[in-house]
Write a protein that holds these residues in place. Structure first.
Motif, PDB file in Angstrom:
ATOM      1  N   THR A 213      24.243  48.232  37.242  1.00  0.00           N
ATOM      2  CA  THR A 213      25.048  47.209  38.179  1.00  0.00           C
ATOM      3  C   THR A 213      26.459  47.763  38.055  1.00  0.00           C
ATOM      4  O   THR A 213      27.218  46.896  37.980  1.00  0.00           O
ATOM      5  CB  THR A 213      25.009  45.906  38.290  1.00  0.00           C
ATOM      6  N   PRO A 214      26.711  49.057  38.386  1.00  0.00           N
ATOM      7  CA  PRO A 214      28.117  49.352  37.919  1.00  0.00           C
ATOM      8  C   PRO A 214      28.980  48.896  39.104  1.00  0.00           C
ATOM      9  O   PRO A 214      30.337  49.031  38.476  1.00  0.00           O
ATOM     10  CB  PRO A 214      27.989  50.847  38.068  1.00  0.00           C
ATOM     11  N   ILE A 215      29.003  48.663  40.174  1.00  0.00           N
ATOM     12  CA  ILE A 215      29.984  48.022  41.073  1.00  0.00           C
ATOM     13  C   ILE A 215      30.367  46.692  40.723  1.00  0.00           C
ATOM     14  O   ILE A 215      31.431  46.360  40.509  1.00  0.00           O
ATOM     15  CB  ILE A 215      29.682  48.020  42.703  1.00  0.00           C
ATOM     16  N   GLN A 216      29.221  46.030  40.294  1.00  0.00           N
ATOM     17  CA  GLN A 216      29.450  44.474  39.939  1.00  0.00           C
ATOM     18  C   GLN A 216      30.223  44.506  38.487  1.00  0.00           C
ATOM     19  O   GLN A 216      30.830  43.610  38.213  1.00  0.00           O
ATOM     20  CB  GLN A 216      27.871  43.776  39.801  1.00  0.00           C
ATOM     21  N   ARG A 218      32.649  46.403  37.714  1.00  0.00           N
ATOM     22  CA  ARG A 218      33.931  46.814  38.294  1.00  0.00           C
ATOM     23  C   ARG A 218      34.407  45.354  38.640  1.00  0.00           C
ATOM     24  O   ARG A 218      35.567  45.051  38.482  1.00  0.00           O
ATOM     25  CB  ARG A 218      34.076  47.873  39.106  1.00  0.00           C
ATOM     26  N   PHE A 219      33.835  44.622  39.540  1.00  0.00           N
ATOM     27  CA  PHE A 219      34.054  43.420  40.002  1.00  0.00           C
ATOM     28  C   PHE A 219      34.510  42.316  38.790  1.00  0.00           C
ATOM     29  O   PHE A 219      35.351  41.710  38.685  1.00  0.00           O
ATOM     30  CB  PHE A 219      33.023  42.910  40.991  1.00  0.00           C
ATOM     31  N   GLY A 222      37.549  43.273  36.748  1.00  0.00           N
ATOM     32  CA  GLY A 222      38.783  42.901  37.759  1.00  0.00           C
ATOM     33  C   GLY A 222      38.824  41.350  37.668  1.00  0.00           C
ATOM     34  O   GLY A 222      40.127  41.043  37.480  1.00  0.00           O
ATOM     35  N   VAL A 223      38.041  40.607  37.587  1.00  0.00           N
ATOM     36  CA  VAL A 223      38.362  38.961  37.736  1.00  0.00           C
ATOM     37  C   VAL A 223      38.776  38.644  36.322  1.00  0.00           C
ATOM     38  O   VAL A 223      39.935  38.018  36.085  1.00  0.00           O
ATOM     39  CB  VAL A 223      36.794  38.275  37.721  1.00  0.00           C
ATOM     40  N   ILE A 225      40.480  40.608  33.934  1.00  0.00           N
ATOM     41  CA  ILE A 225      41.634  41.102  33.737  1.00  0.00           C
ATOM     42  C   ILE A 225      42.829  40.393  34.558  1.00  0.00           C
ATOM     43  O   ILE A 225      43.705  39.789  33.801  1.00  0.00           O
ATOM     44  CB  ILE A 225      41.846  42.663  34.401  1.00  0.00           C
ATOM     45  N   VAL A 259      30.479  38.376  42.526  1.00  0.00           N
ATOM     46  CA  VAL A 259      30.342  39.077  41.332  1.00  0.00           C
ATOM     47  C   VAL A 259      28.865  39.308  40.586  1.00  0.00           C
ATOM     48  O   VAL A 259      28.675  40.465  40.223  1.00  0.00           O
ATOM     49  CB  VAL A 259      31.376  38.705  40.530  1.00  0.00           C
TER      50      VAL A 259
ATOM     51  N   ARG B 218      41.306  45.236  42.494  1.00  0.00           N
ATOM     52  CA  ARG B 218      40.349  45.839  41.406  1.00  0.00           C
ATOM     53  C   ARG B 218      38.985  45.708  42.211  1.00  0.00           C
ATOM     54  O   ARG B 218      38.178  46.874  41.912  1.00  0.00           O
ATOM     55  CB  ARG B 218      40.144  44.726  40.409  1.00  0.00           C
ATOM     56  N   ASN B 226      32.963  54.145  42.172  1.00  0.00           N
ATOM     57  CA  ASN B 226      31.259  53.906  42.437  1.00  0.00           C
ATOM     58  C   ASN B 226      30.902  54.594  43.801  1.00  0.00           C
ATOM     59  O   ASN B 226      29.800  55.474  43.539  1.00  0.00           O
ATOM     60  CB  ASN B 226      30.815  52.584  42.375  1.00  0.00           C
TER      61      ASN B 226
END
Lengths: 395, 395
Positions: A213-216, A218-219, A222-223, A225, A259, B218, B226
Motif C-alpha cells: 500500500t505505497p500510496i497509503q 505516503r499519506f 504525511g499526517v 510528519i 489514509v 504530502r 507513486n
C-alpha cells in the motif's frame, strides 16, 4: 488490494464555522439533543453560541451533559431516554471524542428497544450491530479521536470494566462541523494527548496493515510528519490558530478512512490501551503515549524494515550502514523524544499504574479483536504473554 | 482553511470485482443502461462478463455504445433518449473517462426536459446545474480521469467546438466498481496518457491551490511519486497486475476530493488542454503532457519556491546552493524526462498542432474559469497573451 471505502459524512471545516450549526441542524429536524462532557463548553461560551445559532434557525434543544472522558454505557442510556422522551430529531455532539462517541450510540440506542450495551462489541454471541440511528452532527472541541468524521464509537461498561467499540455505517455523522477556534482553549496536556491519539491512529494502520500500500504509506507519513510539526506548535502556543487548524485537520484525516483505505488495519495498541483505561481513568491519548512505543519496540523485531522506513521518512534518519533494526529503534527513540517534548507520559509509572493487573489487561485486550487461537490481531499477532511483555517494558 | 469536503460514492476496489456488478446494480433497479465507448470492451470480453453478472442478478440491460474519446453532447442526448424510452433505473458506465463522464450527464439529462447542453458550463447566463440524476455505477476500464469517484464530467460540443464541464453533487456515482484487471489490456500509449492525466490532476491543485495546506501537499506528493514509479512499470509491462492496481488506485485518489480537500484548486492546465482537444481529437492525457510542463515553466517564475519543493520532494533533487528557480526548472526537466520515458508527447509538433489557432485556444481556455477581468484563474492568473506565450513554448 481488495477493499471497500465509503464515508458519506459532509465535512464543514473552518474557523468560525460554529455559526453555521443552526442552519445545518435545521435540515435534520426541529428538536436537537445536545450531548456535552464537562463544563468546559459552558465556561468557554461555546455552548451558548451553539444554542444561539440553533435558536436563530428555529431548532429547539435539550441537553444531555456530563458525558465522562471514557463515556459509559449508563450515560448512553440516559441520553437515549432523553432523546425518546423529548422526541429529538437530531443528536448534536458538542465536545471531544467522548461526547461524539456517546452521541453516535445514543442516536442508535434511541431507536433500539433492548439494552444499549448489546450494541457494543464485547465478545457476546449476538452482537446487535446498529442498523439505524438518528442523524448525528459532530462539533468537536478537541483534536484527537477523529470521531467527528467516522462511524466508530468506544464505550465503557463501568460494571464489567470492559471498554469496547462499535463501528457501522448508520453511525456516520451526517455532518462534521469542525471549527478549529473551539480548540484554542484546550490545555497543553490535553492538546498533547490529542496529538498522540492522532499519530497512533495512523501508526496502527501503518504498522498493522497489509503489504503493498505505497500510496497509503505516503499519506500516513504525511499526517504523522505534520501532526508532529504542528502538534509541537499547538502545545507551545495554544492560541496559534494555524497550528490548531492543522492539528484538527490531521485528526480528521487520521481516522476518516482515507489514509487507511485498503490497508485492512487492526489496532492492537488501541486494544491494549482500552484495557488499561477501562480499569484506570487515564486519558486515552496518554495511555497511547505509553503503550505505543513499547509495542513498537516489540513489533519492530519481527518487521524491522517497516520500522526503518518509518525512521527514514518521518524523522529523516539515514541508514549510514546500520541494519534495519538499529535504524528502527532510532526512529522509535525519536518518537519517544517527541512525546516527552510535548509533555506526554511514556511509562506506566508516570500515571501510577503498576503490574498488578497485567494478566487481566492482556485478557481484556484480546477480547474482541482476536484470531482463532485467541491472539490479539496485529503484526505480529500477540498472545497474552506477549502483551504482558510489552506492558512490562512500559513500566 | 475554510472548506467543505463530501464524497458519498461507495468504492468497491479489487481484482475480480467486476463479478459483483449485478448484485450492486440490483440495489438500484431492474433495468440498466450500459454506456460504452468503442469496441474494446467487447473484444476483451468485459462487456459479456458484465452482462452475465447483471443477468444473474435479474437486471436487464440496454446499451448506449459509441461514446467518443472526447464525449459529445449529441451522444449524451442519444443516451438520455434511450434511458427514457426504455425506462432505465440505473446507468452503468463501462469504459474510460469518456463513458463515465457521458454516463453522469446522461443520468441527469434523462430527468431534464430541456437541451442537455444547458447542463454544461459554457459561459451561459443561466447554467442549468443538474439537481437530480438517475443512479450511476462506474466501472472504469482505464486508469486516468478519476471520474469513477467524483461528481465531475467533461463534455464537448462538436458544433460550437467548446469542451466544458459540470460538477455537482447529484452526479456522484452511487458506486465505483473498480477492477484493475480490466485495465490489463490497455495499450502502452493510453496507459501512459492515463498516468499523465493522474499526475496533472494532482499538480493542478498542488500548484494552483491556496497556501497553508501542508498535509495535502504530502498527499499530493505521495500520489505523484507513486504514479511515476508504478506508471513506469505499468507501461513497461501491461500485464503487471500490481502496477495496474497501484495506478488505478492513484487515479481514484488523484481526483476524488481527498488530496484536494481544502486546497480550493483551479485547473488552468486542464482549461488550456480542453481548448486544444475541442479543436483537435487528441487524447486528453497526451494534451496534458504537452501543456503541463510548458505551463509549469511559466508559473515557476512567479512562485519558484513551490516548484523547488516539488523538485525536492517528488524527484529527490537537492538544492546544493542553487536558487529556487534553478532547482524548480531541474524538477520540471525531470518531469519532462519521465513523460518522454513513458512515451508521451511533450510538444505540440508531435501531435501535429501548429500556432494557427493560438488566439482562439486562449480565448476558449478562459471561457468559464476566469476572474472579473477575464483572466484564466490559476497561480498566477493568465491573460490571453500569457496563454499564447505558454502554447508558444510548447511548439
Amino acid at each position: 488490494m481488495n477493499f471497500e471505502a465509503y464515508n458519506p459524512t459532509r465535512l464543514v471545516f473552518g474557523a468560525g464555522s460554529l455559526a453555521k450549526l443552526g442552519e445545518i441542524a435545521s435540515k435534520y429536524g426541529k428538536k436537537a439533543l445536545i450531548v456535552t462532557g464537562g463544563n468546559s463548553v459552558k465556561r468557554s461560551g461555546v455552548f451558548d453560541r451553539a444554542m444561539e445559532s440553533l435558536k436563530a434557525a428555529g431548532v429547539s434543544a435539550v441537553e444531555c451533559s456530563g458525558i465522562e472522558p471514557n463515556p459509559r454505557i449508563t450515560s448512553v442510556k440516559r441520553g437515549a431516554d432523553i432523546a425518546r422522551k423529548e422526541n429529538c430529531d437530531v443528536v448534536i455532539a458538542l465536545g471531544g471524542g467522548s461526547a461524539m462517541d456517546a452521541s453516535k450510540v445514543i442516536a442508535a440506542a434511541a431507536l433500539y428497544d433492548g439494552d444499549p450495551w448489546n450494541l457494543i462489541a464485547h465478545g457476546q454471541e449476538n452482537w446487535a450491530i446498529p442498523t439505524q440511528a438518528l442523524p448525528v452532527i459532530t462539533v468537536p472541541t478537541l483534536a484527537a479521536t477523529g470521531s467527528e468524521m467516522n462511524c466508530g464509537a468506544v464505550i465503557s461498561n463501568d460494571e464489567t470494566k470492559v471498554k469496547s467499540f462499535v463501528s457501522t455505517e448508520c453511525l456516520f455523522p451526517k455532518v462534521a462541523l469542525v471549527d478549529p477556534e473551539l480548540t484554542l482553549t484546550v490545555p497543553k496536556d490535553q492538546t498533547a494527548y490529542g496529538v498522540c491519539d492522532i499519530i497512533t491512529h495512523v501508526t496502527e494502520g501503518y504498522f498493522n496493515g497489509v503489504d503493498g500500500t505505497p500510496i497509503q504509506d505516503r499519506f500516513a507519513e504525511g499526517v504523522i510528519i505534520n501532526a508532529i510539526e504542528w502538534g509541537k506548535k499547538a502545545v507551545a502556543d495554544g492560541t496559534d490558530l494555524e497550528a490548531r487548524a492543522q492539528v484538527q485537520w490531521a485528526s480528521i484525516v487520521a481516522l476518516n478512512g482515507w489514509v487507511q483505505a485498503g490497508v485492512h488495519m487492526v489496532p492492537p495498541v488501541h486494544m491494549i490501551e482500552h484495557a488499561l483505561s477501562a480499569h484506570h481513568d487515564i486519558t486515552h491519548g496518554a495511555g497511547l503515549a505509553i503503550v505505543n512505543p513499547a509495542w513498537m519496540r516489540f513489533a519492530a523485531k519481527s518487521r524491522p524494515e517497516r520500522f526503518a522506513q518509518f525512521a527514514q521518512r518521518v524523522f529523516g534518519l539515514t541508514p549510514d550502514g546500520k541494519d534495519d533494526l538499529t535504524l528502527a529503534m532510532e526512529g522509535i527513540n525519536a518518537y519517544v523524544l517527541f512525546l516527552k517534548e510535548i509533555g506526554c507520559p511514556t511509562t506506566l509509572a508516570e500515571v501510577g499504574i503498576g503490574d498488578e493487573l497485567f494478566e487481566q489487561y492482556a485478557k481484556d485486550a484480546a477480547l474482541v479483536v482476536h484470531d482463532e487461537e485467541g491472539n490479539l490481531l496485529g503484526r505480529p499477532p500477540m498472545n497474552e504473554k506477549d502483551i504482558v511483555e510489552v506492558l512490562r517494558t512500559a513500566l
